[in-house]
Design a protein around this motif. Structure first.
Motif, PDB file in Angstrom:
ATOM      1  N   VAL A   1       0.863  -1.179   0.000  1.00 36.15           N
ATOM      2  CA  VAL A   1       0.000   0.000   0.000  1.00 36.15           C
ATOM      3  C   VAL A   1       0.897   1.226   0.000  1.00 36.15           C
ATOM      4  CG1 VAL A   1      -1.722   1.310   1.301  1.00 36.15           C
ATOM      5  CG2 VAL A   1      -1.824  -1.198   1.263  1.00 36.15           C
ATOM      6  N   PRO A   2       0.678   2.200  -0.892  1.00 31.59           N
ATOM      7  CA  PRO A   2       1.509   3.411  -0.900  1.00 31.59           C
ATOM      8  C   PRO A   2       1.457   4.100   0.457  1.00 31.59           C
ATOM      9  CG  PRO A   2       0.121   3.322  -2.862  1.00 31.59           C
ATOM     10  CD  PRO A   2      -0.350   2.231  -1.948  1.00 31.59           C
ATOM     11  N   VAL A   3       2.610   4.300   1.079  1.00 33.75           N
ATOM     12  CA  VAL A   3       2.634   4.833   2.436  1.00 33.75           C
ATOM     13  C   VAL A   3       3.592   6.009   2.545  1.00 33.75           C
ATOM     14  CG1 VAL A   3       4.304   3.064   3.124  1.00 33.75           C
ATOM     15  CG2 VAL A   3       3.032   4.299   4.882  1.00 33.75           C
ATOM     16  N   ARG A   4       3.119   7.051   3.213  1.00 33.25           N
ATOM     17  CA  ARG A   4       3.933   8.206   3.564  1.00 33.25           C
ATOM     18  C   ARG A   4       3.985   8.256   5.089  1.00 33.25           C
ATOM     19  NH1 ARG A   4       1.731  13.746   1.358  1.00 33.25           N
ATOM     20  NH2 ARG A   4       2.269  12.679  -0.594  1.00 33.25           N
ATOM     21  N   ALA A   5       5.152   8.455   5.638  1.00 34.28           N
ATOM     22  CA  ALA A   5       5.311   8.439   7.092  1.00 34.28           C
ATOM     23  C   ALA A   5       5.846   9.778   7.573  1.00 34.28           C
ATOM     24  CB  ALA A   5       6.253   7.311   7.511  1.00 34.28           C
ATOM     25  N   LEU A   6       5.189  10.314   8.604  1.00 35.64           N
ATOM     26  CA  LEU A   6       5.584  11.598   9.181  1.00 35.64           C
ATOM     27  C   LEU A   6       6.434  11.368  10.418  1.00 35.64           C
ATOM     28  CD1 LEU A   6       5.253  14.747   9.431  1.00 35.64           C
ATOM     29  CD2 LEU A   6       3.230  14.263  10.855  1.00 35.64           C
TER      30      LEU A   6
ATOM     31  N   THR B   1       8.441  11.975   5.364  1.00 34.14           N
ATOM     32  CA  THR B   1       8.342  13.424   5.324  1.00 34.14           C
ATOM     33  C   THR B   1       8.556  13.972   6.729  1.00 34.14           C
ATOM     34  OG1 THR B   1       6.912  15.290   4.668  1.00 34.14           O
ATOM     35  CG2 THR B   1       5.828  13.379   5.647  1.00 34.14           C
ATOM     36  N   ALA B   2       9.295  15.073   6.821  1.00 32.70           N
ATOM     37  CA  ALA B   2       9.595  15.661   8.130  1.00 32.70           C
ATOM     38  C   ALA B   2       8.566  16.734   8.464  1.00 32.70           C
ATOM     39  CB  ALA B   2      10.996  16.267   8.129  1.00 32.70           C
ATOM     40  N   GLY B   3       8.111  16.736   9.703  1.00 34.78           N
ATOM     41  CA  GLY B   3       7.150  17.736  10.137  1.00 34.78           C
ATOM     42  C   GLY B   3       6.949  17.660  11.635  1.00 34.78           C
ATOM     43  N   ASP B   4       6.412  18.721  12.195  1.00 32.56           N
ATOM     44  CA  ASP B   4       6.227  18.804  13.645  1.00 32.56           C
ATOM     45  C   ASP B   4       4.798  19.230  13.939  1.00 32.56           C
ATOM     46  OD1 ASP B   4       6.294  19.317  16.366  1.00 32.56           O
ATOM     47  OD2 ASP B   4       8.309  20.160  16.318  1.00 32.56           O
ATOM     48  N   LEU B   5       4.011  18.334  14.519  1.00 30.83           N
ATOM     49  CA  LEU B   5       2.621  18.638  14.826  1.00 30.83           C
ATOM     50  C   LEU B   5       2.475  19.671  15.929  1.00 30.83           C
ATOM     51  CD1 LEU B   5       1.247  15.001  14.602  1.00 30.83           C
ATOM     52  CD2 LEU B   5       0.394  16.937  13.251  1.00 30.83           C
ATOM     53  N   ARG B   6       3.527  19.892  16.713  1.00 35.13           N
ATOM     54  CA  ARG B   6       3.460  20.893  17.777  1.00 35.13           C
ATOM     55  C   ARG B   6       3.525  22.303  17.221  1.00 35.13           C
ATOM     56  NH1 ARG B   6       8.324  18.584  21.298  1.00 35.13           N
ATOM     57  NH2 ARG B   6       9.158  18.669  19.185  1.00 35.13           N
ATOM     58  N   THR B   7       4.300  22.487  16.146  1.00 32.19           N
ATOM     59  CA  THR B   7       4.463  23.821  15.558  1.00 32.19           C
ATOM     60  C   THR B   7       3.708  23.985  14.246  1.00 32.19           C
ATOM     61  OG1 THR B   7       6.437  23.182  14.313  1.00 32.19           O
ATOM     62  CG2 THR B   7       6.759  23.946  16.579  1.00 32.19           C
ATOM     63  N   GLY B   8       3.347  22.864  13.621  1.00 26.37           N
ATOM     64  CA  GLY B   8       2.693  22.908  12.319  1.00 26.37           C
ATOM     65  C   GLY B   8       3.661  22.855  11.159  1.00 26.37           C
ATOM     66  N   ARG B   9       4.966  22.892  11.453  1.00 24.34           N
ATOM     67  CA  ARG B   9       5.970  22.891  10.385  1.00 24.34           C
ATOM     68  C   ARG B   9       5.889  21.599   9.570  1.00 24.34           C
ATOM     69  NH1 ARG B   9      10.587  20.313   9.947  1.00 24.34           N
ATOM     70  NH2 ARG B   9      10.518  19.660  12.142  1.00 24.34           N
ATOM     71  N   GLY B  10       5.694  21.754   8.266  1.00 25.98           N
ATOM     72  CA  GLY B  10       5.730  20.622   7.348  1.00 25.98           C
ATOM     73  C   GLY B  10       4.467  19.786   7.297  1.00 25.98           C
TER      74      GLY B  10
ATOM     75  N   VAL C   1      -3.654  17.421  17.413  1.00 32.95           N
ATOM     76  CA  VAL C   1      -4.749  16.923  16.579  1.00 32.95           C
ATOM     77  C   VAL C   1      -5.396  18.076  15.822  1.00 32.95           C
ATOM     78  CG1 VAL C   1      -7.047  15.879  16.634  1.00 32.95           C
ATOM     79  CG2 VAL C   1      -5.201  14.882  17.985  1.00 32.95           C
ATOM     80  N   ARG C   2      -5.569  19.222  16.492  1.00 33.73           N
ATOM     81  CA  ARG C   2      -6.134  20.385  15.815  1.00 33.73           C
ATOM     82  C   ARG C   2      -5.247  20.827  14.651  1.00 33.73           C
ATOM     83  NH1 ARG C   2      -6.769  23.372  19.931  1.00 33.73           N
ATOM     84  NH2 ARG C   2      -8.990  22.957  20.247  1.00 33.73           N
ATOM     85  N   THR C   3      -3.946  20.790  14.852  1.00 30.17           N
ATOM     86  CA  THR C   3      -3.010  21.143  13.784  1.00 30.17           C
ATOM     87  C   THR C   3      -3.192  20.237  12.574  1.00 30.17           C
ATOM     88  OG1 THR C   3      -1.353  22.002  15.320  1.00 30.17           O
ATOM     89  CG2 THR C   3      -0.555  21.300  13.165  1.00 30.17           C
ATOM     90  N   LEU C   4      -3.339  18.954  12.834  1.00 29.14           N
ATOM     91  CA  LEU C   4      -3.517  17.990  11.749  1.00 29.14           C
ATOM     92  C   LEU C   4      -4.818  18.227  11.002  1.00 29.14           C
ATOM     93  CD1 LEU C   4      -2.444  15.414  10.358  1.00 29.14           C
ATOM     94  CD2 LEU C   4      -3.682  14.084  12.078  1.00 29.14           C
ATOM     95  N   VAL C   5      -5.894  18.437  11.741  1.00 26.55           N
ATOM     96  CA  VAL C   5      -7.210  18.665  11.131  1.00 26.55           C
ATOM     97  C   VAL C   5      -7.199  19.940  10.298  1.00 26.55           C
ATOM     98  CG1 VAL C   5      -9.616  19.255  11.642  1.00 26.55           C
ATOM     99  CG2 VAL C   5      -8.509  17.357  12.845  1.00 26.55           C
ATOM    100  N   GLU C   6      -6.627  21.004  10.846  1.00 22.63           N
ATOM    101  CA  GLU C   6      -6.604  22.268  10.116  1.00 22.63           C
ATOM    102  C   GLU C   6      -5.730  22.191   8.873  1.00 22.63           C
ATOM    103  OE1 GLU C   6      -5.512  25.217  12.965  1.00 22.63           O
ATOM    104  OE2 GLU C   6      -7.501  25.274  13.893  1.00 22.63           O
ATOM    105  N   ALA C   7      -4.630  21.456   8.942  1.00 23.17           N
ATOM    106  CA  ALA C   7      -3.770  21.296   7.763  1.00 23.17           C
ATOM    107  C   ALA C   7      -4.516  20.559   6.659  1.00 23.17           C
ATOM    108  CB  ALA C   7      -2.499  20.538   8.136  1.00 23.17           C
TER     109      ALA C   7
END
Length: 258
Positions: free
Chosen positions: A27-32, A45-54, A79-85
């Motif tokens: 299954v095509p998979v992308r991992a944060l 992919t690099a990213g930070d859910l605390r700051t929203g970066r990436g 979770v809010r960061t993820l939903v809003e992104a």
């Protein structure tokens, strides 16, 4: 070709098992992950859910998000960061969220945050599936290992239903590849065990023989555990037992997960 699935917390205890299973299933998979990583068959992919970066880059173009990342202090904010992104991307991916059995009955701060995150997701308008699981083997083992270092092992009169991350990962994949279902049935380990019974299993696995003593555990949190709010006996769907898990791990003072 199947839509790509994003796994947040892709390098964590649960996330990396989910990633491995998706890759094995082709299954095509992308991992944060917060740090840049690489691996065959996985788009990291690099990213930070605390700051929203990436995070905007991470969610772009995916059909499903399995949210395995967690933050003991800022669960709702991440979770809010993820939903809003996801909203800003103009997409509505299927969001699969991992929660904990008893979050609505045991007044731990982290549990209350998980419950608030559930409500945020449910009210977001995004297609979603929420799975509550019982405590992982590793958590129960870590708690008991601390007590097992004492000459006499104190055990409260609680019960646990420890579950293996591999069993939870398999269930998450099943849910992620299906239609959004809101909150689904809880997922528990194969056995409901007393704390004393689990402590004996841990001592036996490490070749120790110590006396156990029952200790009182006052307070609302302890009452929730004593009442079995952390259990899902009607959904003992896991397969791997606590003894099987311990046999794979080696000594309790040197935790590792394979």
């Amino acid at each position: 070709m199947a839509e790509q699935i994003l796994v947040t917390g892709g390098s964590g205890q649960l996330g990396r098992v989910v990633v491995e299973r998706l890759r094995a299933a082709e299954v095509p998979v992308r991992a944060l992950s917060r740090r840049r990583r690489s691996g065959e068959g996985v788009q990291w992919t690099a990213g930070d859910l605390r700051t929203g970066r990436g995070i905007d880059v991470a969610v772009a173009g995916v059909g499903t998000v399995i949210h395995c990342a967690t933050d003991y202090r800022r669960e709702v904010e991440t979770v809010r960061t993820l939903v809003e992104a996801a909203r800003w991307s103009g997409q509505t991916p299927h969001l699969v969220y991992v929660s904990i059995v008893g979050v609505d009955k045991i007044p731990l701060g982290y549990y209350q945050a998980k419950l608030a995150a559930e409500k945020l997701i449910a009210g977001s308008g995004m297609p979603h599936t929420i799975l509550r699981a019982t405590q992982f083997h590793s958590l129960v083992r870590t708690i008991l290992a601390g007590a097992a270092r004492l000459p006499v092992v104190p055990v409260p009169k609680f019960r646990f239903q420890p579950v293996d991350v591999r069993d939870v990962a398999a269930r998450l994949l099943e849910l992620a590849q299906g239609e959004p279902r809101g909150r689904v049935a809880d997922f528990g380990g194969p056995e409901v065990r007393t704390t004393a019974d689990l402590a004996r299993a841990l001592l036996a696995a490490s070749g120790k023989d110590k006396r156990l003593v029952s200790v009182p555990a006052p307070g609302r949190v302890a009452r929730g555990y004593a009442d079995g709010a952390n259990l899902a006996p009607e959904h003992a769907d896991g397969v791997v037992t606590f003894e099987q898990y311990l046999a794979e791990q080696g000594k309790p003072t040197a935790f590792r997960y394979r």
